[in-house]
Design a protein around this motif. Structure first.
Motif, PDB file in Angstrom:
ATOM      1  N   MET A   1       5.577  56.575 -47.458  1.00 41.50           N
ATOM      2  CA  MET A   1       5.020  56.271 -48.756  1.00 41.50           C
ATOM      3  C   MET A   1       3.618  55.693 -48.582  1.00 41.50           C
ATOM      4  N   THR A   2       2.721  56.106 -49.431  1.00 42.99           N
ATOM      5  CA  THR A   2       1.366  55.567 -49.377  1.00 42.99           C
ATOM      6  C   THR A   2       1.031  54.891 -50.703  1.00 42.99           C
ATOM      7  N   LEU A   3       0.144  53.915 -50.607  1.00 39.74           N
ATOM      8  CA  LEU A   3      -0.311  53.165 -51.772  1.00 39.74           C
ATOM      9  C   LEU A   3      -1.820  53.226 -51.844  1.00 39.74           C
ATOM     10  N   ARG A   4      -2.344  53.390 -53.046  1.00 39.11           N
ATOM     11  CA  ARG A   4      -3.780  53.288 -53.226  1.00 39.11           C
ATOM     12  C   ARG A   4      -4.147  51.816 -53.271  1.00 39.11           C
ATOM     13  N   SER A   5      -5.442  51.523 -53.182  1.00 47.74           N
ATOM     14  CA  SER A   5      -5.913  50.136 -53.108  1.00 47.74           C
ATOM     15  C   SER A   5      -5.352  49.273 -54.227  1.00 47.74           C
ATOM     16  N   GLY A   6      -5.466  49.731 -55.459  1.00 53.34           N
ATOM     17  CA  GLY A   6      -4.994  48.954 -56.598  1.00 53.34           C
ATOM     18  C   GLY A   6      -3.497  48.708 -56.553  1.00 53.34           C
ATOM     19  N   GLU A   7      -2.749  49.712 -56.123  1.00 56.26           N
ATOM     20  CA  GLU A   7      -1.294  49.572 -56.019  1.00 56.26           C
ATOM     21  C   GLU A   7      -0.930  48.562 -54.935  1.00 56.26           C
ATOM     22  N   LEU A   8      -1.615  48.647 -53.804  1.00 58.40           N
ATOM     23  CA  LEU A   8      -1.364  47.705 -52.719  1.00 58.40           C
ATOM     24  C   LEU A   8      -1.712  46.288 -53.156  1.00 58.40           C
ATOM     25  N   ALA A   9      -2.858  46.129 -53.784  1.00 59.61           N
ATOM     26  CA  ALA A   9      -3.283  44.801 -54.232  1.00 59.61           C
ATOM     27  C   ALA A   9      -2.268  44.216 -55.203  1.00 59.61           C
ATOM     28  N   ALA A  10      -1.818  45.019 -56.165  1.00 61.25           N
ATOM     29  CA  ALA A  10      -0.839  44.538 -57.145  1.00 61.25           C
ATOM     30  C   ALA A  10       0.485  44.185 -56.475  1.00 61.25           C
ATOM     31  N   ALA A  11       0.950  45.031 -55.577  1.00 62.90           N
ATOM     32  CA  ALA A  11       2.231  44.785 -54.902  1.00 62.90           C
ATOM     33  C   ALA A  11       2.177  43.538 -54.022  1.00 62.90           C
ATOM     34  N   ALA A  12       1.014  43.265 -53.444  1.00 61.17           N
ATOM     35  CA  ALA A  12       0.868  42.120 -52.541  1.00 61.17           C
ATOM     36  C   ALA A  12       0.424  40.851 -53.268  1.00 61.17           C
ATOM     37  N   GLY A  13       0.021  40.987 -54.535  1.00 63.13           N
ATOM     38  CA  GLY A  13      -0.425  39.822 -55.292  1.00 63.13           C
ATOM     39  C   GLY A  13      -1.802  39.324 -54.903  1.00 63.13           C
ATOM     40  N   VAL A  14      -2.665  40.256 -54.511  1.00 63.70           N
ATOM     41  CA  VAL A  14      -4.050  39.917 -54.163  1.00 63.70           C
ATOM     42  C   VAL A  14      -4.977  40.813 -54.977  1.00 63.70           C
ATOM     43  N   ASN A  15      -6.272  40.577 -54.873  1.00 59.01           N
ATOM     44  CA  ASN A  15      -7.207  41.466 -55.567  1.00 59.01           C
ATOM     45  C   ASN A  15      -7.837  42.431 -54.561  1.00 59.01           C
ATOM     46  N   LEU A  16      -8.552  43.392 -55.084  1.00 59.77           N
ATOM     47  CA  LEU A  16      -9.163  44.414 -54.227  1.00 59.77           C
ATOM     48  C   LEU A  16     -10.152  43.822 -53.234  1.00 59.77           C
ATOM     49  N   GLN A  17     -10.905  42.821 -53.668  1.00 58.77           N
ATOM     50  CA  GLN A  17     -11.879  42.195 -52.772  1.00 58.77           C
ATOM     51  C   GLN A  17     -11.173  41.550 -51.577  1.00 58.77           C
ATOM     52  N   THR A  18      -9.985  41.015 -51.801  1.00 59.63           N
ATOM     53  CA  THR A  18      -9.227  40.413 -50.704  1.00 59.63           C
ATOM     54  C   THR A  18      -8.859  41.470 -49.671  1.00 59.63           C
ATOM     55  N   LEU A  19      -8.407  42.614 -50.133  1.00 55.95           N
ATOM     56  CA  LEU A  19      -8.066  43.702 -49.196  1.00 55.95           C
ATOM     57  C   LEU A  19      -9.277  44.100 -48.369  1.00 55.95           C
ATOM     58  N   ARG A  20     -10.417  44.259 -49.012  1.00 58.72           N
ATOM     59  CA  ARG A  20     -11.620  44.667 -48.285  1.00 58.72           C
ATOM     60  C   ARG A  20     -12.081  43.576 -47.319  1.00 58.72           C
ATOM     61  N   TYR A  21     -11.926  42.326 -47.744  1.00 61.51           N
ATOM     62  CA  TYR A  21     -12.281  41.214 -46.863  1.00 61.51           C
ATOM     63  C   TYR A  21     -11.384  41.212 -45.629  1.00 61.51           C
ATOM     64  N   TYR A  22     -10.091  41.414 -45.819  1.00 68.10           N
ATOM     65  CA  TYR A  22      -9.171  41.482 -44.682  1.00 68.10           C
ATOM     66  C   TYR A  22      -9.537  42.632 -43.749  1.00 68.10           C
TER      67      TYR A  22
END
Length: 137
Positions: free
Chosen positions: A1-22
């Motif tokens: 299963m794959t998740l797009r950025s927004g889906e991953l951010a929502a599922a993890a409870g973070v925002n998109l900027q957090t994902l990019r920062y990580y």
């Protein structure tokens, strides 16, 4: 299963900027991209983000977490063991708790002593707040 950025951010409870920062910090691997250029992540990335957030809540810094995440990916170093890192974090937390207890006790003593003003209290011989060298001025 794959998740797009927004889906991953929502599922993890973070925002998109957090994902990019990580990603920039090396905590997350660079994601695959669709033909349209959208980032897609696997389920393991969701688990990793949740681990990062849980470790942050436990007081680990992102640098410490980077070591721990690398350990989980099979890139362990001798100094990256979770038990050793957790023991060091416990010691750090206990030290901070002791310092906070000292502050709390000092503030309680100030309340009990009836201190209403720091300037007046600083000049009083019974003031429990440590004002080094102020009494000598």
């Amino acid at each position: 299963m794959t998740l797009r950025s927004g889906e991953l951010a929502a599922a993890a409870g973070v925002n998109l900027q957090t994902l990019r920062y990580y990603e920039r910090r090396g905590l997350l691997a660079a994601p695959e991209r669709t033909l349209g250029g959208h980032r897609v992540y696997d389920d393991d990335t969701l688990t990793t983000v949740r681990i990062i957030k849980a470790a942050q809540r436990l007081g680990f810094t992102l640098d410490e977490i980077a070591d721990l995440v690398d350990t989980g990916r099979g890139h362990a170093r001798d100094d990256a063991d979770l038990r050793a890192k957790a023991a060091a974090k416990i010691a750090e937390i206990e030290s901070r708790i002791a310092a906070l207890e000292t502050i709390r006790d000092t503030l309680r003593a100030a309340v009990d002593a009836g201190c209403h003003d720091l300037r007046d209290c600083a000049g009083s011989p019974g003031c429990p707040i440590p004002f080094p060298d102020l009494a000598d001025d």
